[in-house]
Design a protein around this motif. Structure first.
Motif, PDB file in Angstrom:
ATOM      1  N   VAL A  74       0.853  -1.194   0.000  1.00 36.30           N
ATOM      2  CA  VAL A  74       0.000   0.000   0.000  1.00 36.30           C
ATOM      3  C   VAL A  74       0.888   1.242   0.000  1.00 36.30           C
ATOM      4  N   PRO A  75       0.741   2.103  -0.997  1.00 33.30           N
ATOM      5  CA  PRO A  75       1.570   3.315  -1.001  1.00 33.30           C
ATOM      6  C   PRO A  75       1.161   4.259   0.133  1.00 33.30           C
ATOM      7  N   PRO A  76       2.125   5.027   0.656  1.00 32.25           N
ATOM      8  CA  PRO A  76       1.783   5.963   1.733  1.00 32.25           C
ATOM      9  C   PRO A  76       0.902   7.085   1.213  1.00 32.25           C
ATOM     10  N   GLY A  77       0.028   7.559   2.092  1.00 32.96           N
ATOM     11  CA  GLY A  77      -0.858   8.655   1.720  1.00 32.96           C
ATOM     12  C   GLY A  77      -1.624   9.135   2.934  1.00 32.96           C
ATOM     13  N   PRO A  78      -2.499  10.107   2.746  1.00 31.81           N
ATOM     14  CA  PRO A  78      -3.228  10.672   3.880  1.00 31.81           C
ATOM     15  C   PRO A  78      -4.134   9.664   4.595  1.00 31.81           C
ATOM     16  N   MET A  79      -4.740   8.736   3.866  1.00 26.86           N
ATOM     17  CA  MET A  79      -5.608   7.750   4.523  1.00 26.86           C
ATOM     18  C   MET A  79      -4.805   6.869   5.478  1.00 26.86           C
ATOM     19  N   GLN A  80      -3.581   6.546   5.090  1.00 28.51           N
ATOM     20  CA  GLN A  80      -2.736   5.733   5.964  1.00 28.51           C
ATOM     21  C   GLN A  80      -2.389   6.507   7.233  1.00 28.51           C
ATOM     22  N   VAL A  81      -2.091   7.786   7.098  1.00 25.59           N
ATOM     23  CA  VAL A  81      -1.753   8.605   8.262  1.00 25.59           C
ATOM     24  C   VAL A  81      -2.963   8.736   9.187  1.00 25.59           C
ATOM     25  N   MET A  82      -4.137   9.021   8.623  1.00 23.17           N
ATOM     26  CA  MET A  82      -5.337   9.168   9.458  1.00 23.17           C
ATOM     27  C   MET A  82      -5.660   7.863  10.183  1.00 23.17           C
ATOM     28  N   THR A  83      -5.556   6.753   9.469  1.00 27.67           N
ATOM     29  CA  THR A  83      -5.820   5.451  10.088  1.00 27.67           C
ATOM     30  C   THR A  83      -4.822   5.172  11.198  1.00 27.67           C
ATOM     31  N   ALA A  84      -3.562   5.448  10.947  1.00 30.15           N
ATOM     32  CA  ALA A  84      -2.518   5.182  11.935  1.00 30.15           C
ATOM     33  C   ALA A  84      -2.714   6.005  13.202  1.00 30.15           C
ATOM     34  N   VAL A  85      -3.036   7.273  13.034  1.00 30.88           N
ATOM     35  CA  VAL A  85      -3.243   8.140  14.204  1.00 30.88           C
ATOM     36  C   VAL A  85      -4.396   7.620  15.052  1.00 30.88           C
ATOM     37  N   CYS A  86      -5.482   7.236  14.405  1.00 29.83           N
ATOM     38  CA  CYS A  86      -6.651   6.748  15.143  1.00 29.83           C
ATOM     39  C   CYS A  86      -6.378   5.403  15.812  1.00 29.83           C
ATOM     40  N   GLN A  87      -5.591   4.552  15.160  1.00 31.23           N
ATOM     41  CA  GLN A  87      -5.253   3.260  15.771  1.00 31.23           C
ATOM     42  C   GLN A  87      -4.326   3.443  16.964  1.00 31.23           C
ATOM     43  N   GLN A  88      -3.417   4.377  16.856  1.00 29.07           N
ATOM     44  CA  GLN A  88      -2.407   4.548  17.899  1.00 29.07           C
ATOM     45  C   GLN A  88      -2.941   5.266  19.126  1.00 29.07           C
ATOM     46  N   HIS A  89      -3.902   6.162  18.950  1.00 27.25           N
ATOM     47  CA  HIS A  89      -4.413   6.971  20.063  1.00 27.25           C
ATOM     48  C   HIS A  89      -5.934   6.899  20.097  1.00 27.25           C
ATOM     49  N   ALA A  90      -6.482   6.235  21.092  1.00 30.13           N
ATOM     50  CA  ALA A  90      -7.933   6.017  21.182  1.00 30.13           C
ATOM     51  C   ALA A  90      -8.722   7.306  21.401  1.00 30.13           C
ATOM     52  N   ASP A  91      -8.097   8.357  21.925  1.00 27.78           N
ATOM     53  CA  ASP A  91      -8.803   9.606  22.207  1.00 27.78           C
ATOM     54  C   ASP A  91      -8.680  10.643  21.097  1.00 27.78           C
ATOM     55  N   VAL A  92      -8.115  10.269  19.985  1.00 28.48           N
ATOM     56  CA  VAL A  92      -7.870  11.189  18.875  1.00 28.48           C
ATOM     57  C   VAL A  92      -9.012  11.105  17.872  1.00 28.48           C
TER      58      VAL A  92
END
Length: 166
Positions: free
Chosen positions: A56-74
């Motif tokens: 999967v190439p990097p992009g904004p969807m990957q960043v948004m998904t990663a942030v939400c997975q890493q921090h439950a309160d985000v």
């Protein structure tokens, strides 16, 4: 093929190719397995404790998904959430995240907005891909800080017409 790899690929396909270290561990992967997956190129580190599928190439969807997975309160917020909600005038390409004031995540390429009060009504239910957005009314409120007056009025008119808020 290893059953764990099949399950991992299924997870990754539903979550924009992103998974956290803890997500890998909960799926039966050891630290050495994660290292092996990284060395083989099947997983690519995005930042500490977060991986992206090498397919999967990097992009904004990957960043948004990663942030939400890493921090439950985000929650993804501001114009980024506005784009996801389909609101007009959301041309800001930056990724904006709303976090509780006490949380201090460091996420490369993400604009962090801290807020002393985030009520449950301010965050929509998580989507099936794991991304959490601010609710449409909260998104409009936050976007008013970025958009000009005419754009803000236009987006509010759109949200009311679409029955996303009253």
């Amino acid at each position: 093929m290893d059953e764990r790899i099949v399950a991992l690929n299924t997870w990754l396909s539903a979550h924009h190719g992103v998974i956290t270290r803890s997500g890998l561990m909960s799926r039966g992967f050891s630290r050495s397995s994660v290292v092996a997956l990284t060395r083989s190129g099947r997983l690519v580190p995005m930042w500490r404790g977060v991986y992206r599928s090498g397919a999967v190439p990097p992009g904004p969807m990957q960043v948004m998904t990663a942030v939400c997975q890493q921090h439950a309160d985000v929650a993804i917020g501001f114009t980024t959430a506005g784009r996801e909600w389909g609101f007009r005038h959301m041309t800001d390409a930056q990724i904006h995240v709303l976090v509780p004031h006490a949380l201090t995540p460091t996420v490369p390429g993400v604009v962090i907005h801290r807020c002393r009060r985030i009520d449950p009504v301010d965050v929509a239910l998580p989507r099936s891909d794991g991304i959490r957005l601010t609710s449409p009314p909260r998104t409009l409120f936050d976007c008013a800080a970025i958009l000009d007056d005419d754009q803000t009025a236009s987006v509010i008119e759109q949200a009311v017409a679409d029955r996303r808020c009253t």
